[in-house]
Write a protein that holds these residues in place. Structure first.
Motif, PDB file in Angstrom:
ATOM      1  N   CYS A  81      33.949  35.768  47.002  1.00 34.13           N
ATOM      2  CA  CYS A  81      35.223  34.685  48.244  1.00 34.13           C
ATOM      3  C   CYS A  81      36.191  36.098  48.484  1.00 34.13           C
ATOM      4  N   SER A  82      37.351  35.419  49.373  1.00 30.51           N
ATOM      5  CA  SER A  82      37.910  36.150  49.649  1.00 30.51           C
ATOM      6  C   SER A  82      39.484  35.265  48.916  1.00 30.51           C
ATOM      7  N   PHE A  83      39.117  34.938  48.062  1.00 31.01           N
ATOM      8  CA  PHE A  83      40.588  34.121  47.320  1.00 31.01           C
ATOM      9  C   PHE A  83      40.438  35.139  46.298  1.00 31.01           C
ATOM     10  N   CYS A  84      38.662  35.063  45.502  1.00 25.79           N
ATOM     11  CA  CYS A  84      38.639  35.982  44.274  1.00 25.79           C
ATOM     12  C   CYS A  84      39.063  37.580  44.679  1.00 25.79           C
ATOM     13  N   ASN A  85      39.067  37.886  46.018  1.00 22.37           N
ATOM     14  CA  ASN A  85      38.537  39.298  46.010  1.00 22.37           C
ATOM     15  C   ASN A  85      40.200  39.866  46.325  1.00 22.37           C
ATOM     16  N   SER A  86      41.021  38.533  47.348  1.00 16.43           N
ATOM     17  CA  SER A  86      42.264  39.057  47.874  1.00 16.43           C
ATOM     18  C   SER A  86      43.695  38.718  46.943  1.00 16.43           C
ATOM     19  N   ASN A  87      43.079  38.098  46.168  1.00 19.61           N
ATOM     20  CA  ASN A  87      44.094  36.844  45.737  1.00 19.61           C
ATOM     21  C   ASN A  87      44.317  37.027  44.521  1.00 19.61           C
ATOM     22  N   ALA A  88      42.819  37.436  44.178  1.00 16.36           N
ATOM     23  CA  ALA A  88      43.290  37.401  42.327  1.00 16.36           C
ATOM     24  C   ALA A  88      43.034  38.582  41.870  1.00 16.36           C
ATOM     25  N   LYS A  89      41.632  39.330  42.027  1.00 17.08           N
ATOM     26  CA  LYS A  89      41.772  40.061  41.435  1.00 17.08           C
ATOM     27  C   LYS A  89      42.096  41.629  42.369  1.00 17.08           C
ATOM     28  N   ARG A  90      42.504  41.633  43.636  1.00 17.63           N
ATOM     29  CA  ARG A  90      43.104  42.692  44.511  1.00 17.63           C
ATOM     30  C   ARG A  90      42.540  44.796  43.227  1.00 17.63           C
ATOM     31  N   ASP A  91      43.357  45.427  43.375  1.00 16.58           N
ATOM     32  CA  ASP A  91      43.182  46.221  43.285  1.00 16.58           C
ATOM     33  C   ASP A  91      43.711  46.481  40.917  1.00 16.58           C
ATOM     34  N   ALA A  92      43.081  45.404  40.809  1.00 14.70           N
ATOM     35  CA  ALA A  92      43.264  45.256  39.518  1.00 14.70           C
ATOM     36  C   ALA A  92      42.481  45.806  38.776  1.00 14.70           C
ATOM     37  N   TYR A  93      42.647  46.497  37.726  1.00 14.52           N
ATOM     38  CA  TYR A  93      41.632  47.017  36.920  1.00 14.52           C
ATOM     39  C   TYR A  93      42.365  48.069  35.910  1.00 14.52           C
ATOM     40  N   PRO A  94      42.409  46.943  34.726  1.00 12.73           N
ATOM     41  CA  PRO A  94      43.184  47.108  33.265  1.00 12.73           C
ATOM     42  C   PRO A  94      41.875  48.779  32.854  1.00 12.73           C
ATOM     43  N   VAL A  95      42.906  49.288  31.960  1.00 12.12           N
ATOM     44  CA  VAL A  95      41.751  49.794  31.209  1.00 12.12           C
ATOM     45  C   VAL A  95      42.279  50.274  29.624  1.00 12.12           C
ATOM     46  N   ASP A  96      41.897  50.434  28.438  1.00  7.08           N
ATOM     47  CA  ASP A  96      42.501  50.736  27.218  1.00  7.08           C
ATOM     48  C   ASP A  96      43.037  52.138  27.490  1.00  7.08           C
ATOM     49  N   ALA A  97      43.210  52.330  26.276  1.00  9.78           N
ATOM     50  CA  ALA A  97      44.261  54.080  25.698  1.00  9.78           C
ATOM     51  C   ALA A  97      42.854  55.125  26.249  1.00  9.78           C
ATOM     52  N   ASP A  98      41.200  55.295  25.602  1.00 11.50           N
ATOM     53  CA  ASP A  98      40.582  56.095  26.422  1.00 11.50           C
ATOM     54  C   ASP A  98      40.104  55.498  27.688  1.00 11.50           C
ATOM     55  N   THR A 128      36.573  38.538  23.185  1.00  6.62           N
ATOM     56  CA  THR A 128      37.044  40.079  22.890  1.00  6.62           C
ATOM     57  C   THR A 128      38.052  40.117  24.136  1.00  6.62           C
ATOM     58  N   ALA A 129      38.880  41.137  23.876  1.00  6.87           N
ATOM     59  CA  ALA A 129      39.933  41.884  24.634  1.00  6.87           C
ATOM     60  C   ALA A 129      39.821  41.810  26.072  1.00  6.87           C
ATOM     61  N   LYS A 130      38.098  42.707  26.443  1.00  4.84           N
ATOM     62  CA  LYS A 130      37.601  41.873  28.066  1.00  4.84           C
ATOM     63  C   LYS A 130      37.513  41.037  28.439  1.00  4.84           C
ATOM     64  N   GLY A 131      37.103  39.801  27.440  1.00  2.17           N
ATOM     65  CA  GLY A 131      36.928  38.887  27.652  1.00  2.17           C
ATOM     66  C   GLY A 131      38.353  38.350  28.440  1.00  2.17           C
ATOM     67  N   GLU A 132      39.643  38.550  27.525  1.00  2.00           N
ATOM     68  CA  GLU A 132      40.891  38.067  27.593  1.00  2.00           C
ATOM     69  C   GLU A 132      41.536  38.529  28.845  1.00  2.00           C
ATOM     70  N   HIS A 133      41.157  40.041  29.150  1.00  5.57           N
ATOM     71  CA  HIS A 133      41.857  40.715  30.508  1.00  5.57           C
ATOM     72  C   HIS A 133      41.006  39.749  31.953  1.00  5.57           C
ATOM     73  N   THR A 134      39.579  39.415  31.954  1.00  6.93           N
ATOM     74  CA  THR A 134      38.887  39.716  32.654  1.00  6.93           C
ATOM     75  C   THR A 134      39.027  38.342  32.631  1.00  6.93           C
ATOM     76  N   ILE A 135      39.708  37.295  32.273  1.00  6.87           N
ATOM     77  CA  ILE A 135      40.219  35.799  32.567  1.00  6.87           C
ATOM     78  C   ILE A 135      41.414  36.253  33.285  1.00  6.87           C
ATOM     79  N   ARG A 136      42.207  36.729  32.695  1.00  7.92           N
ATOM     80  CA  ARG A 136      43.360  37.037  33.769  1.00  7.92           C
ATOM     81  C   ARG A 136      42.981  37.073  35.002  1.00  7.92           C
ATOM     82  N   VAL A 137      43.051  38.338  34.740  1.00  9.60           N
ATOM     83  CA  VAL A 137      42.842  39.451  36.267  1.00  9.60           C
ATOM     84  C   VAL A 137      41.888  37.860  37.532  1.00  9.60           C
TER      85      VAL A 137
END
Length: 224
Positions: A81-98, A128-137
């Protein structure tokens, strides 16, 4: 067709600006990609992130700002949806140290391995950590989604009991099948799947004793 457009991005310098320019111009590829994604979305073409609103946008799971050469890669496209795409996620793409992505990729991962839905509150918690970041992003616990899930849980319990009664009374099973399909096509179908995954020992506490028999039959017919 998508490979040809990737070549255009490459020829234009493989930059984020080049990817955005080519993506804006790519009317035919976007039309075909969107049609395919719509055919894969459940119910009334729901957003593949929040499962509430209608999916209207093609989202790049790995954003063009991070990976311009994945602008036209098929499995980098999800319907949002436009909210998830343009308001929530946008350019977010968190990665770990690797450099490993810390978002659940629904094209290759089962979200239930990383996320846990608390049915009564309508809130997502993380395993998991992935779950935590997914909820936030993705803003999975924003107020409108939480309220919608709470309503959906109440309706799902009622619909399951109706379906259970029809399974016993409906000779040809057509009405029962229709109710089941409506439930599976409804917004917040993650509620139904979370119910089906409940520990049998906890089911009565969570869904109530009146719904337990219906939930057990649902599991036997549709699994978890």
């Amino acid at each position: 067709m998508l490979q040809n457009w990737t070549g255009r991005v490459q020829a234009a310098g493989a930059t984020t600006e080049a990817a955005r320019t080519e993506w804006t111009a790519a009317k035919a590829p976007k039309r075909h990609v969107k049609a395919l994604l719509e055919s894969m979305a459940h119910g009334a073409v729901r957003c593949m992130y929040c499962d509430d609103s209608r999916g209207t946008d093609i989202d790049h799971f790995q954003p063009l700002a991070v990976a311009p050469l994945r602008a036209f890669v098929w499995d980098n496209h999800l319907l949002a949806c436009s909210f998830c795409n343009s308001n929530a996620k946008r350019d977010a793409y968190p990665v770990d140290a690797d450099g490993v992505c810390l978002l659940v990729d629904p094209t290759v991962e089962d979200p239930a391995e990383h996320l846990f839905l608390m049915l009564h509150s309508g809130l997502y918690s993380h395993r998991t950590a992935k779950g935590e970041h997914t909820i936030r992003v993705f803003g999975l616990n924003r107020a409108d989604l939480v309220a919608g899930r709470k309503d959906a849980f109440c309706l799902a319990c009622s619909n399951l009991r109706d379906w259970h009664g029809l399974q016993q009374d409906d000779d040809d099973g057509l009405e029962a099948d229709r109710v089941a399909q409506a439930l599976l096509d409804s917004p917040f179908v993650d509620i139904v799947h979370a119910m089906a995954r409940l520990d049998p020992g906890l089911a009565a506490t969570v869904v109530g004793k009146r719904t337990v028999a219906a939930l057990e039959l649902w599991r036997s017919v549709y699994g978890s």
